[in-house]
Scaffold this active site. Structure first.
Site, PDB file in Angstrom:
ATOM      1  N   HIS A 362      10.398 -26.136  10.097  1.00 27.37           N
ATOM      2  CA  HIS A 362       9.300 -25.312  10.580  1.00 27.37           C
ATOM      3  C   HIS A 362       8.781 -25.751  11.951  1.00 27.37           C
ATOM      4  CE1 HIS A 362       9.757 -23.618   6.608  1.00 27.37           C
ATOM      5  NE2 HIS A 362       9.388 -22.524   7.228  1.00 27.37           N
ATOM      6  N   ARG A 469       4.481 -15.011   8.829  1.00 24.94           N
ATOM      7  CA  ARG A 469       4.403 -16.132   7.880  1.00 24.94           C
ATOM      8  C   ARG A 469       2.934 -16.476   7.668  1.00 24.94           C
ATOM      9  NH1 ARG A 469       9.246 -17.875  10.884  1.00 24.94           N
ATOM     10  NH2 ARG A 469      10.899 -18.449   9.417  1.00 24.94           N
ATOM     11  N   ARG A 505       4.341 -11.621   4.779  1.00 26.18           N
ATOM     12  CA  ARG A 505       4.897 -12.305   3.611  1.00 26.18           C
ATOM     13  C   ARG A 505       3.764 -13.019   2.885  1.00 26.18           C
ATOM     14  NH1 ARG A 505       9.323 -16.832   4.661  1.00 26.18           N
ATOM     15  NH2 ARG A 505       7.510 -18.018   5.363  1.00 26.18           N
ATOM     16  N   GLU A 603      16.709 -15.033  -0.485  1.00 22.31           N
ATOM     17  CA  GLU A 603      16.932 -16.351   0.102  1.00 22.31           C
ATOM     18  C   GLU A 603      17.398 -17.356  -0.942  1.00 22.31           C
ATOM     19  OE1 GLU A 603      13.358 -17.628   2.100  1.00 22.31           O
ATOM     20  OE2 GLU A 603      12.048 -16.903   0.521  1.00 22.31           O
ATOM     21  N   ASN A 626      17.658 -18.753   6.456  1.00 24.02           N
ATOM     22  CA  ASN A 626      17.448 -20.209   6.529  1.00 24.02           C
ATOM     23  C   ASN A 626      17.588 -20.831   5.150  1.00 24.02           C
ATOM     24  OD1 ASN A 626      16.725 -19.620   9.131  1.00 24.02           O
ATOM     25  ND2 ASN A 626      14.529 -19.775   8.766  1.00 24.02           N
ATOM     26  N   ASP A 627      16.862 -20.256   4.200  1.00 22.50           N
ATOM     27  CA  ASP A 627      16.947 -20.816   2.854  1.00 22.50           C
ATOM     28  C   ASP A 627      18.237 -20.415   2.164  1.00 22.50           C
ATOM     29  OD1 ASP A 627      14.684 -22.459   2.425  1.00 22.50           O
ATOM     30  OD2 ASP A 627      13.428 -20.679   2.554  1.00 22.50           O
ATOM     31  N   ARG A 637      17.884 -28.150   4.765  1.00 23.73           N
ATOM     32  CA  ARG A 637      17.776 -27.616   6.129  1.00 23.73           C
ATOM     33  C   ARG A 637      17.086 -28.563   7.096  1.00 23.73           C
ATOM     34  NH1 ARG A 637      13.682 -22.487   5.072  1.00 23.73           N
ATOM     35  NH2 ARG A 637      12.840 -22.776   7.137  1.00 23.73           N
ATOM     36  N   CYS A 674      15.678 -12.041   8.582  1.00 23.60           N
ATOM     37  CA  CYS A 674      14.518 -12.606   9.285  1.00 23.60           C
ATOM     38  C   CYS A 674      14.612 -14.118   9.460  1.00 23.60           C
ATOM     39  CB  CYS A 674      13.229 -12.235   8.583  1.00 23.60           C
ATOM     40  SG  CYS A 674      13.078 -12.966   6.956  1.00 23.60           S
TER      41      CYS A 674
HETATM   42  C1  PEP Z   1      14.167 -18.065   5.614  1.00 27.15           C
HETATM   43  O1  PEP Z   1      14.242 -18.829   4.654  1.00 27.15           O
HETATM   44  O2  PEP Z   1      15.151 -17.658   6.246  1.00 27.15           O
HETATM   45  C2  PEP Z   1      12.847 -17.606   6.082  1.00 27.15           C
HETATM   46  C3  PEP Z   1      12.745 -16.671   7.003  1.00 27.15           C
HETATM   47  O3  PEP Z   1      11.764 -18.202   5.553  1.00 27.15           O
HETATM   48  P1  PEP Z   1      11.222 -19.632   6.017  1.00 27.15           P
HETATM   49  O4  PEP Z   1      12.023 -20.090   7.184  1.00 27.15           O
HETATM   50  O5  PEP Z   1       9.783 -19.454   6.351  1.00 27.15           O
HETATM   51  O6  PEP Z   1      11.436 -20.467   4.804  1.00 27.15           O
HETATM   52 MG    MG Z   2      12.499 -19.120   3.409  1.00 28.43          MG
END
Ligand code: PEP
Ligand code: MG
Length: 754
Positions: A362, A469, A505, A603, A626-627, A637, A674
């Site tokens: 993040h 977010r 979200r 995700e 990402n997840d 990650r 996203c």
């Molecule tokens: C993701 O997991 O791709 C996502 C957009 O959510 P975050 O990065 O906030 O976990």
């Molecule tokens: Mg995520």
């Protein structure tokens, strides 16, 4: 053995430079194992030779003099094979070679173990003995363990050692470090190490002019700590037994002692700033205590450390008001938090470098949102030695340069200029549609979370917000924001973008996003209580948020609701039921509101396999790459150790995403991506081929992605996807797509320069 090992590692990790670290290793190992000789040979990066760097037992004049190639001698053989060699009579071995500088002819037993860090041989750790005896299994495993543990410390100390030398040479010479690209761009500026939240070992040295004033500041901090402790004793006197209270007496005694406080003052008066002097003296005491055999005394090391922390905290409080940021600040730290980023005046922050974190952590996402180049996961980052150094951050390649040479600086200034030209070029397409050469339109949205990134998002030409977010406003407060407070934030975002859509979200805390006032302690936070799991367990938190969102949407009607971390369809059903409940209640209360479209994030891999049932329940889908990548590949990650395995262009990820997109298209509902994948120019090309409806990314990536889309046809992207789907290795896929972009004259979008 475990205690000895722990002590050695602790000592080495607090060594101030490489020489000191190696000296400690050989001394302590020799002492612990009662051997005649312990030596360390390290690979000289320039010549590739092994060089004797430290020894306890060989002639001290040999250090730095004895060198060998990998095909010479027994030490060379250990390096060549990268495995231990244990001999009772070394001179009989065919590879034995006598190096006269060492005076080693009287030694027979030999044990050499390789020192390896991240698959790279750094050197060889050697034991020797006068007698012809064979080292036992215990000794061999001890040496392997210590070499493995020390490899990281040596790699790190090597950098610190080099930096120490650089600093002494008046900032000449260059150091290149490699980390993970966190946010694109080039940052050139001066390092600021934020000491808040930094471990005592990491406090840097800093030269000060007014030593008397600094010493007064230190003595005031000591008085404040003493008063604190006396207050604690007062509070505890009736509760704690006398022997426990004695500990506090010991603290007070230490705070009065000349050997601690007096020595720290001396260091300050000779020119080091107070936190640096505290670190130096406290760590020296910690080492003495840690090395003691008596377990009681050994534990006192923690008390001294604790005392050091208390003094530092006081000092930091008095320091904070005088924190000055250079015009071009590169923020450096172990970990850079959202609040640390927020502390630097926005225009002055030109780069971020940290030892932890990675592309999708993040911190990276925040840096991207702010358009600040970032390199994270620089494992060997010498945080403590970096204050005020000149730093170049290359957020494309992940390289960080400290005290760059003139040639490198010149080159990066040139690249930065080109980058500015490219941005100007991209600005020109700001108001143009994201449409392929054969007429396929794809909506480009911005990811936001901070009120401060609304303007950049609007300026980037985003058609709306694809991912808001909501946890960021929660993270920077001291308690859960109430319904009205949330309403105000959401209303502002919705009205700033209206009539463009804003996908909000619901709260996605847990994992690496903690709220200071809602601590969660888990062994595996990414597999634990996260996102929808928390909000379903706390409907009161969820309902307040939904109510605030629905009310904020009144009259604007550009809200879309997105649910994170769904792993089971029943979670989705429950969340939708709660949303309906909040909606009904608000209507009953007389609010003129409508029910917004509700979507789910994909995700967690389980949803990929239930996507056909999923698409029937929701109005849209947003893929959190990402997840999804983290869970599909079982790669944390945020963990730099395994970061090379984390790649959203892994064939498994591409197939999963493509399956979800196909299901959504069949159901005729919009599907978006996203995660960071959406802002990666080569990945975007693949997503275009699959036929996603929209892409949502940080505002700073948006113009690049628009450029890619406008330069390619949907047909071409489909055929590229088909070709990529046949490939097996993520690296090969990336190389292939990079080459396609280079050929199209778009190389400047994926690396520095044009
Ligand atoms: C993701 O997991 O791709 C996502 C957009 O959510 P975050 O990065 O906030 O976990
Ligand atoms: Mg995520």
């Amino acid at each position: 053995m475990l205690n000895i090992l722990r002590n050695i590692i602790q000592e080495v990790s607090s060594a101030r430079n490489l020489d000191q670290a190696l000296g400690l290793i050989v001394q302590r190992v020799k002492q612990a194992l009662s051997v005649t000789v312990c030596s360390v040979y390290l690979v000289d990066e320039e010549s590739g030779d092994l060089v004797l760097m430290a020894s306890d037992g060989l002639l001290s004049t040999a250090v730095g003099e004895v060198r060998m190639r990998f095909d010479q001698g027994l030490v060379g053989l250990v390096a060549q094979r990268a495995e231990p060699i244990n001999l009772d009579n070394a001179p009989e071995h065919p590879r034995y070679q006598y190096f006269s500088e060492t005076g080693e002819e009287q030694f027979h037993a030999f044990l050499g173990v390789p020192i390896i860090h991240n698959r790279q041989l750094l050197g060889v750790l050697v034991l020797q003995q006068t007698d012809a005896c064979r080292y036992g299994e215990d000794t061999v495993t001890f040496m392997i363990t210590i070499a493995a543990q020390l490899a990281g410390a040596i790699a790190h100390a090597r950098v610190i050692g080099d930096i120490g030398t650089l600093a002494n040479q008046g900032h000449e010479g260059e150091q290149q470090l490699k980390g993970l690209p966190g946010a694109p761009g080039i940052g050139i500026g001066q390092a600021v190490v934020l000491d808040v939240e930094t471990g005592i070992e990491e406090i840097p040295d800093r030269t000060i002019q007014d030593t008397e004033q600094e010493n007064d500041r230190f003595l005031q901090a000591v008085v404040a700590v003493k008063q604190d402790i006396q207050r604690m004793v007062g509070n505890m006197a009736d509760v704690l037994p006398a022997e426990e209270l004695a500990l506090f007496d010991a603290y007070i005694m230490m705070l009065d002692s000349d050997s601690l406080i007096g020595v720290i003052s001396k260091h300050i008066l000779s020119g080091n700033w107070a936190p640096g002097a505290v670190r130096e003296v406290i760590m020296a005491h910690v080492q003495v205590f840690s090395g003691m055999d008596d377990p009681y005394l050994r534990e006192r090391a923690e008390d001294v450390r604790d005392l050091g922390r208390r003094i530092l905290k006081q000092l930091q409080q008095s320091q904070q008001q005088v924190m000055r940021y250079p015009k071009k600040t590169i923020l450096v730290g172990e970990d850079i938090s959202a609040s640390m980023l927020a502390e630097v005046p926005a225009r002055q922050l030109v780069g971020v470098v940290s030892r932890r974190g990675s592309r999708t952590s993040h911190t990276a996402i925040l840096a991207s949102a702010l358009g600040v180049p970032a390199v994270l996961g620089v494992e060997d980052l010498p945080v403590a030695a970096m204050a005020e150094l000149d730093v170049i951050v290359d957020g494309y390649s992940g390289f960080v340069y400290l005290n760059a040479s003139r040639a490198v600086s010149r080159e990066y200034r040139r690249l930065q200029k080109q980058e500015q030209l490219l941005s100007a070029d991209l600005k020109e397409i700001r108001d143009l549609e994201a449409i392929t050469t054969d007429g396929y339109h794809i909506s480009l949205y911005a990811n936001t979370g901070l009120l401060s990134d609304i303007k950049p998002s609007l300026d980037s030409g985003a058609e709306g917000v694809g991912l808001y977010r909501t946890e960021f406003p929660f993270m920077v407060r001291k308690q859960f924001p109430g319904e009205q407070e949330q309403y105000d934030i959401y209303r502002q975002v919705l009205s700033d973008f209206a009539p463009r859509p804003v996908t909000m979200r619901t709260l996605d805390i847990g994992g690496d996003k903690a709220l200071p006032y809602f601590p969660i302690k888990e062994d595996n936070p990414f597999l634990g209580w996260r996102g929808i799991r928390i909000t379903l367990d706390h409907p009161e938190i969820f309902l307040v948020q939904i109510r605030a969102m629905l009310r904020a949407n009144a009259g604007l009607n550009n809200l879309q609701l997105l649910l994170p971390m769904i792993s089971t369809l029943s979670e989705l059903d429950e969340a939708i039921a709660l949303i309906h409940r909040a909606y009904d209640e608000l209507r009953e209360e007389g609010n003129d509101i409508c029910l917004p479209p509700i979507g789910a994030m994909v995700e967690v891999p389980s949803l990929v396999y239930q996507v056909d049932a999923l698409v029937k329940r929701v109005d849209f889908i947003s893929i959190g790459s990402n997840d999804l990548t983290q869970y599909l590949l079982a790669v944390d990650r945020n963990n730099p150790q395994v970061a090379s395995l984390y790649d959203s262009l892994h064939p498994a990820v591409i197939q999963a995403v493509s399956r979800v997109v196909a299901a959504a298209r069949q159901q005729r509902i919009p599907v978006s991506v996203c995660g960071e994948m959406a802002g990666d120019p080569v990945a975007a090309l693949m997503l275009l081929g699959m036929g996603v409806t929209s892409l949502s990314m940080s505002a700073s990536s948006l113009p690049r992605i628009k450029k890619v889309i406008r330069e390619f046809s949907r047909r071409r992207s489909k055929s590229l996807l088909k070709k990529v789907m046949e490939m097996e290795a993520p690296q090969a896929i990336r190389q292939h797509l990079n080459a396609v972009l280079e050929k199209a004259g778009l190389g400047g979008l994926i690396r520095a320069g044009n």
